[in-house]
Design a protein around this motif. Structure first.
Motif, short mmCIF file in Angstrom:
data_model
loop_
_atom_site.label_atom_id
_atom_site.label_comp_id
_atom_site.label_asym_id
_atom_site.label_seq_id
_atom_site.Cartn_x
_atom_site.Cartn_y
_atom_site.Cartn_z
N CYS A 99 -31.24 -7.31 -6.38
CA CYS A 99 -31.20 -6.79 -7.76
C CYS A 99 -29.85 -7.04 -8.43
N GLY A 100 -28.88 -7.48 -7.66
CA GLY A 100 -27.58 -7.81 -8.25
C GLY A 100 -26.68 -6.63 -8.53
N LYS A 101 -27.17 -5.42 -8.23
CA LYS A 101 -26.37 -4.22 -8.48
C LYS A 101 -25.18 -4.16 -7.54
N ILE A 102 -24.08 -3.60 -8.06
CA ILE A 102 -22.91 -3.38 -7.21
C ILE A 102 -22.75 -1.89 -7.00
N TYR A 103 -22.84 -1.48 -5.75
CA TYR A 103 -22.73 -0.06 -5.43
C TYR A 103 -21.33 0.26 -4.95
N ASP A 104 -20.90 1.49 -5.25
CA ASP A 104 -19.65 2.01 -4.70
C ASP A 104 -19.98 2.82 -3.46
N PHE A 105 -19.13 2.74 -2.48
CA PHE A 105 -19.30 3.68 -1.38
C PHE A 105 -17.94 4.08 -0.85
N HIS A 106 -17.91 5.24 -0.25
CA HIS A 106 -16.65 5.73 0.28
C HIS A 106 -16.22 4.85 1.45
N PHE A 107 -14.99 4.44 1.45
CA PHE A 107 -14.48 3.66 2.58
C PHE A 107 -13.05 4.08 2.84
N ASP A 108 -12.76 4.36 4.06
CA ASP A 108 -11.42 4.77 4.43
C ASP A 108 -10.55 3.53 4.59
N MET A 109 -9.78 3.24 3.55
CA MET A 109 -8.96 2.02 3.55
C MET A 109 -7.88 2.05 4.63
N ASN A 110 -7.57 3.23 5.14
CA ASN A 110 -6.57 3.32 6.21
C ASN A 110 -7.03 2.58 7.46
N LEU A 111 -8.35 2.43 7.58
CA LEU A 111 -8.89 1.70 8.73
C LEU A 111 -8.38 0.27 8.75
N ILE A 112 -8.13 -0.27 7.57
CA ILE A 112 -7.68 -1.65 7.47
C ILE A 112 -6.26 -1.80 8.00
N ASP A 113 -5.45 -0.80 7.74
CA ASP A 113 -4.03 -0.90 8.08
C ASP A 113 -3.78 -1.28 9.53
N SER A 114 -4.59 -0.71 10.42
CA SER A 114 -4.37 -0.97 11.83
C SER A 114 -4.72 -2.42 12.21
N GLN A 115 -5.42 -3.13 11.34
CA GLN A 115 -5.83 -4.50 11.64
C GLN A 115 -4.85 -5.53 11.09
N VAL A 116 -3.92 -5.08 10.26
CA VAL A 116 -2.99 -6.02 9.63
C VAL A 116 -1.96 -6.48 10.67
N PRO A 117 -1.75 -7.81 10.78
CA PRO A 117 -0.76 -8.30 11.74
C PRO A 117 0.60 -7.69 11.45
N SER A 118 1.37 -7.42 12.49
CA SER A 118 2.64 -6.73 12.26
C SER A 118 3.61 -7.64 11.51
N GLY A 119 4.38 -7.03 10.65
CA GLY A 119 5.32 -7.80 9.83
C GLY A 119 4.75 -8.19 8.49
N PHE A 120 3.46 -7.92 8.26
CA PHE A 120 2.85 -8.26 6.97
C PHE A 120 2.79 -7.01 6.10
N ILE A 121 2.93 -7.22 4.80
CA ILE A 121 2.81 -6.10 3.87
C ILE A 121 1.59 -6.33 2.99
N VAL A 122 0.71 -5.34 2.94
CA VAL A 122 -0.51 -5.44 2.15
C VAL A 122 -0.24 -4.91 0.75
N SER A 123 -0.62 -5.67 -0.27
CA SER A 123 -0.45 -5.16 -1.63
C SER A 123 -1.80 -4.82 -2.27
N GLU A 124 -2.87 -5.35 -1.73
CA GLU A 124 -4.19 -5.06 -2.28
C GLU A 124 -5.20 -5.03 -1.15
N LYS A 125 -6.14 -4.11 -1.26
CA LYS A 125 -7.18 -4.06 -0.25
C LYS A 125 -8.53 -4.05 -0.93
N ASP A 126 -9.42 -4.88 -0.48
CA ASP A 126 -10.77 -4.88 -1.03
C ASP A 126 -11.77 -4.92 0.11
N VAL A 127 -12.79 -4.14 -0.04
CA VAL A 127 -13.86 -4.16 0.95
C VAL A 127 -15.16 -4.48 0.24
#
Ligand SMILES: [Zn+2]
Ligand SMILES: [Zn+2]
Length: 140
Positions: A99-127
């Motif tokens: 249907c092409g609809k875009i839904y919002d859902f709750h997502f704990d963006m902190n989950l991403i932080d643990s996956q970021v290679p060390s020494g990298f700084i994240v400025s934007e997160k998209d899921v």
């Protein structure tokens, strides 16, 4: 979403140092109520009945002002068209390919932080997830 008064909307803009013109207030109101990630065309055609003096350039300029002020995010799900999202909390998106609809859902963006290679700084997160939504699945 609770009903926003003109006074509430004015406060939101003032807080971000954006001059609250009537057109800006109307566009902000629309963005906060429309939880469907509208495109510029959708915003323009929904508001032009209310504000006959509105031009598409004004909509574009206003959206850019809102983005710079941190009131709005561009959702780049498809590179064909930009969609706009005024929900302040971080959240994930799910695009239904039926249907092409875009839904919002709750997502704990902190989950991403643990996956970021060390020494990298994240400025934007998209899921983003793509698939088929519940409504479309129920239709089958
Ligand atoms: Zn669907
Ligand atoms: Zn969203």
């Amino acid at each position: 979403m609770k009903e926003m008064t003109i006074k509430d909307l004015t406060e939101i803009l003032k807080e971000k140092n954006v001059k609250p013109s009537l057109q800006r207030l109307k566009i902000l109101e629309f963005l906060l109520q429309a939880h469907n990630h509208p495109t510029v065309d959708e915003i323009y055609s929904s508001l032009t009945k209310d504000i006959p003096t509105l031009s598409k350039t004004t909509v574009y300029n206003t959206l850019n002002i809102f983005i710079e002020a941190g009131l709005l995010k561009v959702v780049n799900i498809e590179n064909t068209e930009s969609r706009y999202d005024a929900i302040p909390e971080e959240h994930g998106h799910f695009k239904c390919r039926e249907c092409g609809k875009i839904y919002d859902f709750h997502f704990d963006m902190n989950l991403i932080d643990s996956q970021v290679p060390s020494g990298f700084i994240v400025s934007e997160k998209d899921v983003f997830f793509k698939g088929v939504c519940k409504e479309c699945l129920n239709k089958k």
